[in-house]
Design a protein around this motif. Structure first.
Motif, PDB file in Angstrom:
ATOM      1  N   ARG A  25       0.885  -1.174   0.000  1.00 20.20           N
ATOM      2  CA  ARG A  25       0.000   0.000   0.000  1.00 20.20           C
ATOM      3  C   ARG A  25       0.920   1.219   0.000  1.00 20.20           C
ATOM      4  O   ARG A  25       1.831   1.318   0.835  1.00 20.20           O
ATOM      5  N   SER A  26       0.661   2.136  -0.909  1.00 18.08           N
ATOM      6  CA  SER A  26       1.551   3.282  -1.115  1.00 18.08           C
ATOM      7  C   SER A  26       0.826   4.573  -0.777  1.00 18.08           C
ATOM      8  O   SER A  26      -0.333   4.750  -1.131  1.00 18.08           O
ATOM      9  N   GLN A  27       1.541   5.461  -0.120  1.00 16.92           N
ATOM     10  CA  GLN A  27       0.995   6.798   0.100  1.00 16.92           C
ATOM     11  C   GLN A  27       2.139   7.785   0.258  1.00 16.92           C
ATOM     12  O   GLN A  27       3.236   7.414   0.674  1.00 16.92           O
ATOM     13  N   GLY A  28       1.843   9.013  -0.104  1.00 15.97           N
ATOM     14  CA  GLY A  28       2.873  10.034   0.018  1.00 15.97           C
ATOM     15  C   GLY A  28       2.379  11.373  -0.451  1.00 15.97           C
ATOM     16  O   GLY A  28       1.183  11.589  -0.644  1.00 15.97           O
ATOM     17  N   ARG A  29       3.355  12.251  -0.642  1.00 16.32           N
ATOM     18  CA  ARG A  29       3.038  13.620  -1.014  1.00 16.32           C
ATOM     19  C   ARG A  29       4.246  14.225  -1.717  1.00 16.32           C
ATOM     20  O   ARG A  29       5.383  14.012  -1.309  1.00 16.32           O
ATOM     21  N   THR A  30       3.955  14.985  -2.782  1.00 19.98           N
ATOM     22  CA  THR A  30       5.017  15.768  -3.407  1.00 19.98           C
ATOM     23  C   THR A  30       5.266  17.003  -2.549  1.00 19.98           C
ATOM     24  O   THR A  30       4.420  17.393  -1.747  1.00 19.98           O
ATOM     25  N   VAL A  31       6.406  17.590  -2.734  1.00 17.55           N
ATOM     26  CA  VAL A  31       6.778  18.798  -1.999  1.00 17.55           C
ATOM     27  C   VAL A  31       6.298  20.012  -2.797  1.00 17.55           C
ATOM     28  O   VAL A  31       6.518  20.093  -4.007  1.00 17.55           O
ATOM     29  N   ALA A  32       5.646  20.935  -2.110  1.00 18.45           N
ATOM     30  CA  ALA A  32       5.184  22.163  -2.765  1.00 18.45           C
ATOM     31  C   ALA A  32       6.380  22.984  -3.239  1.00 18.45           C
ATOM     32  O   ALA A  32       7.435  23.002  -2.602  1.00 18.45           O
ATOM     33  N   THR A  33       6.199  23.633  -4.376  1.00 22.68           N
ATOM     34  CA  THR A  33       7.197  24.562  -4.904  1.00 22.68           C
ATOM     35  C   THR A  33       6.507  25.908  -5.097  1.00 22.68           C
ATOM     36  O   THR A  33       5.284  26.008  -4.983  1.00 22.68           O
ATOM     37  N   PRO A  34       7.250  26.959  -5.408  1.00 25.47           N
ATOM     38  CA  PRO A  34       6.596  28.253  -5.645  1.00 25.47           C
ATOM     39  C   PRO A  34       5.552  28.202  -6.773  1.00 25.47           C
ATOM     40  O   PRO A  34       4.583  28.951  -6.763  1.00 25.47           O
ATOM     41  N   SER A  35       5.731  27.274  -7.719  1.00 23.62           N
ATOM     42  CA  SER A  35       4.795  27.215  -8.850  1.00 23.62           C
ATOM     43  C   SER A  35       3.818  26.034  -8.796  1.00 23.62           C
ATOM     44  O   SER A  35       2.880  25.990  -9.579  1.00 23.62           O
ATOM     45  N   GLU A  36       4.039  25.078  -7.878  1.00 25.75           N
ATOM     46  CA  GLU A  36       3.175  23.900  -7.803  1.00 25.75           C
ATOM     47  C   GLU A  36       2.846  23.574  -6.354  1.00 25.75           C
ATOM     48  O   GLU A  36       3.746  23.515  -5.517  1.00 25.75           O
ATOM     49  N   MET A 146       9.481  14.358  -3.570  1.00 24.50           N
ATOM     50  CA  MET A 146       8.361  13.716  -2.880  1.00 24.50           C
ATOM     51  C   MET A 146       8.858  12.718  -1.848  1.00 24.50           C
ATOM     52  O   MET A 146      10.006  12.272  -1.895  1.00 24.50           O
ATOM     53  N   ASP A 147       7.947  12.398  -0.924  1.00 19.73           N
ATOM     54  CA  ASP A 147       8.195  11.384   0.098  1.00 19.73           C
ATOM     55  C   ASP A 147       7.082  10.353   0.003  1.00 19.73           C
ATOM     56  O   ASP A 147       5.899  10.720  -0.122  1.00 19.73           O
ATOM     57  N   MET A 148       7.473   9.083   0.059  1.00 14.97           N
ATOM     58  CA  MET A 148       6.505   7.988  -0.048  1.00 14.97           C
ATOM     59  C   MET A 148       6.747   7.005   1.101  1.00 14.97           C
ATOM     60  O   MET A 148       7.881   6.812   1.548  1.00 14.97           O
ATOM     61  N   THR A 149       5.656   6.389   1.570  1.00 16.49           N
ATOM     62  CA  THR A 149       5.747   5.277   2.509  1.00 16.49           C
ATOM     63  C   THR A 149       4.976   4.101   1.926  1.00 16.49           C
ATOM     64  O   THR A 149       3.999   4.287   1.167  1.00 16.49           O
ATOM     65  N   PHE A 150       5.421   2.914   2.261  1.00 15.08           N
ATOM     66  CA  PHE A 150       4.844   1.689   1.728  1.00 15.08           C
ATOM     67  C   PHE A 150       4.652   0.709   2.886  1.00 15.08           C
ATOM     68  O   PHE A 150       5.553   0.527   3.709  1.00 15.08           O
ATOM     69  N   THR A 151       3.483   0.094   2.924  1.00 14.01           N
ATOM     70  CA  THR A 151       3.181  -0.910   3.934  1.00 14.01           C
ATOM     71  C   THR A 151       2.848  -2.213   3.212  1.00 14.01           C
ATOM     72  O   THR A 151       1.959  -2.219   2.354  1.00 14.01           O
ATOM     73  N   LYS A 152       3.575  -3.273   3.549  1.00 11.21           N
ATOM     74  CA  LYS A 152       3.390  -4.546   2.851  1.00 11.21           C
ATOM     75  C   LYS A 152       2.032  -5.151   3.219  1.00 11.21           C
ATOM     76  O   LYS A 152       1.630  -5.154   4.385  1.00 11.21           O
ATOM     77  N   ASP A 153       1.343  -5.667   2.215  1.00  9.17           N
ATOM     78  CA  ASP A 153       0.072  -6.340   2.401  1.00  9.17           C
ATOM     79  C   ASP A 153       0.391  -7.787   2.752  1.00  9.17           C
ATOM     80  O   ASP A 153       0.834  -8.546   1.900  1.00  9.17           O
ATOM     81  N   PRO A 154       0.189  -8.197   4.010  1.00  9.77           N
ATOM     82  CA  PRO A 154       0.556  -9.559   4.405  1.00  9.77           C
ATOM     83  C   PRO A 154      -0.308 -10.637   3.753  1.00  9.77           C
ATOM     84  O   PRO A 154       0.109 -11.785   3.670  1.00  9.77           O
ATOM     85  N   ALA A 155      -1.480 -10.252   3.246  1.00  4.14           N
ATOM     86  CA  ALA A 155      -2.363 -11.237   2.614  1.00  4.14           C
ATOM     87  C   ALA A 155      -1.969 -11.529   1.174  1.00  4.14           C
ATOM     88  O   ALA A 155      -2.405 -12.519   0.591  1.00  4.14           O
ATOM     89  N   ALA A 156      -1.169 -10.629   0.570  1.00  7.71           N
ATOM     90  CA  ALA A 156      -0.825 -10.804  -0.847  1.00  7.71           C
ATOM     91  C   ALA A 156       0.301 -11.797  -1.029  1.00  7.71           C
ATOM     92  O   ALA A 156       1.114 -12.041  -0.195  1.00  7.71           O
TER      93      ALA A 156
END
Length: 156
Positions: A25-36, A146-156
């Motif tokens: 399972r993946s989640q994260g966020r890009t870092v804001a910039t002056p234009s984005e 960006m920063d991302m975190t991942f959690t392994k799905d134990p059922a997969a």
């Protein structure tokens, strides 16, 4: 392609890629910039061996601020000359990229390309990992992307 009856075992270094295998399972966020503004990312990453275990197939299925992003990446096999794992990715927006992955003695992975690079750290228990991504526009000045975190799905 291999000739009929001629099979080749994958390089033993490919076994290090087993640390990535599984559904995450993946989640994260890009870092804001002056234009984005910062954007939220959520979805899944799946790593599985192609038969023969020469290539690890990485599939990304995420939403970036609600928009679908799909990627397929082939990692490997290990290249002893460069001491890396070539990684070639293709996405649903028509982008193709090549990176080279390496892993240090502590199990920290680095994926490096011409304009993007990431450091991927897998938890000791193998149940989670985190990644910090950087980008460059000029080939020399890198910025946190960006920063991302991942959690392994134990059922997969």
């Amino acid at each position: 392609m291999t000739e009929a009856g001629n099979t080749h075992a994958p390089p033993p270094e490919n076994r290090r890629l087993n640390a990535l295998a599984g559904r995450w399972r993946s989640q994260g966020r890009t870092v804001a910039t002056p234009s984005e503004p910062a954007t939220h990312i959520t979805g899944s990453d799946t790593y599985e061996w192609l038969a023969g275990e020469h290539f690890l197939v990485h599939r990304v299925d995420v939403r970036v601020n609600g928009e679908p992003v799909e990627v397929i990446e082939m990692i490997g096999p290990y290249d002893p000359a460069s001491r890396t794992y070539p990684a070639r990715s293709f996405d649903n927006h028509g982008v193709f990229a090549t990176m080279w992955a390496s892993v240090d003695d502590d199990g920290v992975w680095t994926f490096a390309g011409e304009t993007e690079r990431a450091t991927l750290t897998i938890a000791e228990d193998g149940a989670s990992m985190s990644a910090t991504w950087e980008r460059t526009d000029d080939g020399s000045a890198w910025r946190h992307w960006m920063d991302m975190t991942f959690t392994k799905d134990p059922a997969a």
